[in-house]
Design an enzyme around this catalytic site. Structure first.
Site, short mmCIF file in Angstrom:
data_model
loop_
_atom_site.label_atom_id
_atom_site.label_comp_id
_atom_site.label_asym_id
_atom_site.label_seq_id
_atom_site.Cartn_x
_atom_site.Cartn_y
_atom_site.Cartn_z
N HIS A 35 -3.46 -3.76 -4.52
CA HIS A 35 -3.17 -2.47 -3.90
C HIS A 35 -1.85 -1.87 -4.39
CE1 HIS A 35 -2.35 0.60 -0.96
NE2 HIS A 35 -1.37 -0.10 -0.43
N HIS A 61 6.16 -1.40 -1.78
CA HIS A 61 6.06 -0.56 -0.59
C HIS A 61 5.53 -1.26 0.66
CE1 HIS A 61 1.77 0.11 -1.54
NE2 HIS A 61 1.67 0.51 -0.28
N ASP A 62 4.75 -2.30 0.53
CA ASP A 62 4.23 -2.98 1.73
C ASP A 62 4.94 -4.30 2.04
OD1 ASP A 62 2.38 -1.18 2.71
OD2 ASP A 62 0.73 -1.96 1.51
N GLU A 65 6.50 -4.03 5.51
CA GLU A 65 5.50 -3.77 6.54
C GLU A 65 4.55 -4.94 6.75
OE1 GLU A 65 2.06 -0.42 6.78
OE2 GLU A 65 4.01 0.21 6.03
N ASP A 66 4.17 -5.62 5.69
CA ASP A 66 3.09 -6.60 5.78
C ASP A 66 3.48 -8.03 5.42
OD1 ASP A 66 1.34 -4.62 6.60
OD2 ASP A 66 0.70 -4.15 4.56
#
Length: 117
Positions: A35, A61-62, A65-66
């Site tokens: 991704h 970018h994640d 967040e993840d």
């Protein structure tokens, strides 16, 4: 150019390590790292983004967040500029999904009128 390549490879290695045990929610349960790689590819090859910092942030970018990555870790590894870009696109998971999506729309609108990156 070698420095740019090195930065992108460091971002890719960092994201791959942090997302190594994650899978996408697609039918194939593809590796999660696909991704962020796909996003960076779209930005570079379809949107014409050539800022290595923006592309590195796309790859990362994640991570906040993840994964268990902290802002301090990201800043130490990639500096305040890339960290700030990642923070701008990181969802606050304590908010309901509908609110997070609305905030993404508002951020996208504001990015059209300013160039913070």
């Amino acid at each position: 150019m070698a420095g740019d390549t090195g930065l992108l490879l460091r971002a890719l290695a960092f994201a791959a390590e942090r997302h190594s045990r994650q899978r996408r929610k697609d039918v194939e349960a593809s590796p999660y790292i696909n991704h962020p790689i796909a996003l960076a590819n779209v930005l570079a090859n379809e949107a014409g983004i050539d800022s290595v910092e923006v592309l590195a942030a796309a790859i990362l970018h994640d991570t906040l967040e993840d994964t268990e990555t902290t802002v301090t870790e990201l800043d130490a590894a990639f500096g305040p500029r890339i960290c700030r870009i990642v923070l701008e696109v990181t969802d606050d998971k304590s908010l309901p999904k509908t609110v997070r999506k609305q905030l993404q729309i508002e951020l996208a609108r504001s990015c059209r009128t300013r160039r913070s990156w």
